[in-house]
Structures are given as C-alpha cells and as structure tokens.
Scaffold this active site. Structure first.
Site, PDB file in Angstrom:
ATOM      1  N   HIS A 104       0.871  -1.179   0.000  1.00  9.73           N
ATOM      2  CA  HIS A 104       0.000   0.000   0.000  1.00  9.73           C
ATOM      3  C   HIS A 104       0.909   1.230   0.000  1.00  9.73           C
ATOM      4  O   HIS A 104       2.021   1.182   0.538  1.00  9.73           O
ATOM      5  CB  HIS A 104      -0.827   0.092   1.284  1.00  9.73           C
ATOM      6  CG  HIS A 104      -1.767  -1.035   1.545  1.00  9.73           C
ATOM      7  ND1 HIS A 104      -1.364  -2.232   2.060  1.00  9.73           N
ATOM      8  CD2 HIS A 104      -3.115  -1.108   1.409  1.00  9.73           C
ATOM      9  CE1 HIS A 104      -2.413  -3.018   2.219  1.00  9.73           C
ATOM     10  NE2 HIS A 104      -3.500  -2.363   1.826  1.00  9.73           N
ATOM     11  N   ASP A 107       2.240   1.909   3.369  1.00  6.34           N
ATOM     12  CA  ASP A 107       3.214   0.950   3.915  1.00  6.34           C
ATOM     13  C   ASP A 107       4.629   1.465   3.694  1.00  6.34           C
ATOM     14  O   ASP A 107       5.523   1.173   4.490  1.00  6.34           O
ATOM     15  CB  ASP A 107       3.144  -0.419   3.206  1.00  6.34           C
ATOM     16  CG  ASP A 107       1.796  -1.075   3.335  1.00  6.34           C
ATOM     17  OD1 ASP A 107       1.038  -0.691   4.232  1.00  6.34           O
ATOM     18  OD2 ASP A 107       1.517  -1.978   2.515  1.00  6.34           O
TER      19      ASP A 107
HETATM   20  C1  XUL Z   1      -7.564  -6.630   4.177  1.00  2.40           C
HETATM   21  C2  XUL Z   1      -6.722  -7.047   3.038  1.00  2.40           C
HETATM   22  C3  XUL Z   1      -5.833  -6.021   2.415  1.00  2.40           C
HETATM   23  C4  XUL Z   1      -5.862  -6.019   0.927  1.00  2.40           C
HETATM   24  C5  XUL Z   1      -5.152  -4.849   0.310  1.00  2.40           C
HETATM   25  O1  XUL Z   1      -8.330  -7.644   4.709  1.00  2.40           O
HETATM   26  O2  XUL Z   1      -6.720  -8.192   2.664  1.00  2.40           O
HETATM   27  O3  XUL Z   1      -4.521  -6.290   2.806  1.00  2.40           O
HETATM   28  O4  XUL Z   1      -5.258  -7.179   0.428  1.00  2.40           O
HETATM   29  O5  XUL Z   1      -5.631  -3.631   0.744  1.00  2.40           O
END
Ligand code: XUL
Ligand code: CO
Length: 455
Positions: A104, A107
């Site tokens: 993300h 992150d």
């Molecule tokens: C949340 C989840 C996130 C998504 C990306 O449950 O799985 O990590 O994969 O935002």
C-alpha cells in the site's frame, strides 16, 4: 541502525527436500522444478506483502506491538524509518528467494502534514523502491492505496457521504496507480477497506453504490489514460472493518461490475480467508471467478475455523490449496496474478526469523498443493468424470435446448409422449473425493508410474 536485519539467515533459502532437518530450507519448493511443463516459480508467482510483514508491529485490539522490528521504532524520523523498512523488506525478499512484493502507499511512505508533503514522501520512497528493484530484480505484483486507516476515511472513501473525501481518495489512488505503473506493477488492487456500512439507519445504499461505480470508472479511465497495462483487481471481503462490506464476495462483485458496465475492466483478487468469512470455501470463490472470467490473483492467507474474524494466517492446508490450484490450472494458470502472502504472524512470533519460518511453510504448502493439482490435471480422471456427467448436453437434445431452437411447449410435448424419460445417475462424489485424496497422499509420484499401473 544496523543495515543487515536478517543476519541469521543465509541467502537465498536453499531447497533441502523432505528429509532436511534445516528449518531454514524449503522442503518442497524448488523454483526450477517442472509441473505440467512449467517451472514452479512461474506457476506460483509468489509475493511478500509489506503491510502485514513489515508495517505491522504485532499489535491487536487488546495490546501493543510485540515484534522485534527496529524500523518501526516510533522515535525514528518517519522518512528514515520508511527507508529502513524498505531496505529490510528487500533484504528479506531476496533472502527468501521469491520474485514479487506488494504494498500500500502508506506501507512505504508516511502521511505528511499536507497532501503535497504526502505526495513528496511517496515519490521519494518510490525512487528508493525503484533502486532496490533494479538491484535485485524483484518485481511488483501489485500496488494499492490505503483508503481505510486515516480518520478521514472512517465513513468510507468512494462511498463516503462527503464528496470531498471521495475527491481525496481519488487523488490518492491517482498517485498510487501512477506509482504502480512507474514500477512496472503487474496489477493494481482495490480492496474496499471501509466501503460498506455500520448501520443502515444512516446509509443510502443506492447512492453509495452509484458513488462506488463512478469511482471505479474513473480509476479505469485513468489507467487507460496513462497507458498502464496491468490488471485492475477488486478484492472481495464480506465484513471487517465495517459490519457489511459492499464487495461481499466474487458473485457480488461480478454483479456490480455487470450492472455498471465495468465487467471488462476489473477482475478479482481472492483472499482465502475472505472467502470463508463470506460463508464460502476458498475453492468456491476461485471456481466462481474462473467460471465468470473475472479471476485475477490470490491473497493466500487462511482463517481459523473456530473464529469468525480475519485471522490472516499463513496457509498450511495442502488439501484446501490444492483444490483452488486445480481450478486455476484447469483455466490455464495465472497470468498477471500471483500468490501473495497477505498474512500475519501470530503476536507471540516476535522474532525476525519467524517471518522466514512463516513464509517457508506457506510456500512449501503451496508447492505441495501445486504438485497435487498438477497430478489431478495430468491424470485427468476428475475431468473425464465431469465431462461424462454432462455428456447429454453434447447430444441433439442438449444442443437444441441451448441453441434456443426448442420452446417450452415442444419439450413438454416430448415429455408427454414418454419420448423423454430421464433416469437419475450417481454424482459419484465419494469416488471423486477418493481420487483427490489419492493425489494428496502421493503427490510426488511421477505420472509415468501411474500410466504403468494402467489407471
Ligand atoms: C484486508 C486485506 C488487504 C488487501 C489490500 O483484509 O486483505 O490487505 O489485500 O488492501
Ligand atoms: Co488481502
């Protein structure tokens, strides 16, 4: 801060085989081993995620972080910490010996005091990631924007009652989509973090659906505008953090995309634990996505059947993964997608080396499941039995029904004369389950032994 974060681990993790007693060796995963003529590494396209593995300190709702993660020390300058975190992640990924990572925006780059400062932080960290990627050859499976942690997104991002929040989320996704494009990402993921509701008493469902559709159309438009060739992926999840999430499961997402003319633009990133939270099996979600042409990628983390929440554990069931992999292989295998470990260590697994144990176990489980699924395809018994079951549809009656040539009245006439008089046949479920188990028990057996045995 030391710049060698995993000094206990040799580089890269070797293949030791099933008799190995080295906990830091793969027991099954051999990147170059061929399964159905394709290398294991190319089949699985394994990725490490930054969110849970490098950005999360091991906290839960009852307690603070427990993990030994020097780059998460709150006393550090946020950008120095961000660089150290990325350095640690690249050291880990290269020592593990996998080809992909996922992240993300938040992150890798901290939020600044203004949007401009946040953008500058992201740009600087994308530069840093680009340098690491060029040095190591590690690739980006997908990028995504965190549209759920900051308080501005408490009532959702695209589905927020305030259009200014929608606009802010749009700006954030634009930046991250462009960053993903710049890093050559294979996909861009949209998990609807808080796109859902806590209570219907303050929620306008129709309006929020229209907002979400508009948002996703804008993202697709921008993808084409900048020439990003990767796949856009929606990640279904039924609940958590909100009581009800709009992207409930694959079927819900599929219907939503069809309703809004977005079917060709998006596929799904299926997370095993999200499938079980929705009351499905992981196998079901993968099979549904394959059948409807929206299968994209996998987050391999599992749940715990005792708990009704997203425990995000590393996979350890060959049985469950083999069935999902069987569907994927039947459909021709992964294209832009991969197997991402969006998984969390348990809070007591505090050491940095625990990250290796978790990933090694998950990867070996996947590799073993791949051998099982490959055997199921190679021997073909399941496929033959499935085809036999539908054989009637290849005959005159089946074809004439599906082509639209016959009407209800004509069928009723043929049934009335007794010309059509069906006899139920066995679905042979237990036989099929035995065939699957035989593959699980004998996954290393080469196909030629099977042929010699005359099955
Ligand atoms: C949340 C989840 C996130 C998504 C990306 O449950 O799985 O990590 O994969 O935002
Ligand atoms: Co996920």
């Amino acid at each position: 801060m030391d710049d060698d974060f995993f000094s206990e681990v040799a580089e890269p993790i070797p293949f030791g085989g099933l008799d190995s007693t080295d906990p830091l060796a793969f027991k099954v995963y051999e990147p170059d081993r061929l399964v159905l003529g394709k290398r294991m590494e190319d089949h699985l396209r394994i990725a490490v995620c930054l969110w849970h593995s490098f950005n999360w300190p091991g906290s839960d709702v009852f307690g603070s972080g427990t993990f030994d993660r020097p780059w998460l020390d709150p006393r550090l300058d946020p950008m120095i910490a961000a660089r150290a975190k990325l350095d640690a992640a690249f050291e880990f990924v290269t020592k593990l010996g996998v080809r992909f990572f996922c992240f993300h925006d938040r992150d890798i780059a901290p939020e600044g005091r203004t949007f401009a400062e946040t953008r500058a932080n992201l740009d600087a960290m994308i530069d840093h990631a680009e340098t690491h990627m060029a040095r190591t050859g590690v690739k980006l499976l997908w990028g995504t924007a965190n549209l759920f942690s900051h308080p501005r997104y408490a009532a959702g991002a695209a589905t927020n009652p305030d259009p200014e929040v929608f606009a802010y989320a749009a700006a954030q996704v634009k930046a991250m989509l462009e960053a993903t494009h710049r890093l050559g990402g294979a996909n861009y993921v949209l998990w609807g973090g808080r796109e859902g509701y806590e209570t219907l008493l303050n929620t306008d469902l129709a309006r929020e659906e229209a907002q979400l559709a508009r948002f996703l159309a804008m993202v697709a438009e921008h993808k084409h505008r900048i020439g990003f060739k990767g796949m856009l992926l929606i990640e279904p999840k039924p609940q958590e953090p909100t009581k009800h999430q709009y992207d409930y499961d694959c079927a819900t997402v599929h219907g939503f995309l069809a309703r809004h003319g977005l079917a060709g633009e998006y596929r799904v990133n299926i997370e095993a634990n999200h499938a079980t939270l929705a009351g499905h099996s992981f196998h079901h979600e993968v099979a549904y996505a394959v059948a409807t042409g929206i299968f994209g990628s996998i987050d391999a983390n599992r749940g715990d059947y005792q708990n009704g929440w997203d425990t995000d554990q590393f996979p350890n069931s060959v049985d469950e993964l083999a069935l999902a992999l069987y569907e994927i292989l039947r459909a021709g295998g992964l294209t832009t997608g991969g197997f991402n470990f969006d998984a969390k260590l348990r809070r007591q697994s505090m050491g940095r080396t625990d990250l290796f144990h978790a990933h090694i176990g998950g990867i070996d489980t996947l590799a073993r499941a791949l051998l099982v699924a490959g055997g199921m395809i190679e021997r073909g018994a399941l496929e033959r039995l499935r085809e036999e079951r539908y054989a009637g549809w290849a005959g005159d009656l089946g074809r004439s029904i599906l082509s639209g040539e016959v009407l209800l009245e004509m069928l009723a006439g043929r049934v009335a004369t007794g010309e059509i008089d069906p006899h139920p046949v066995s679905g042979r479920q237990e036989l099929l389950e035995n065939i699957v188990n035989q593959e699980i028990w004998a996954a290393d057996r080469p196909a030629r032994d099977e042929k010699a045995a005359g099955r």
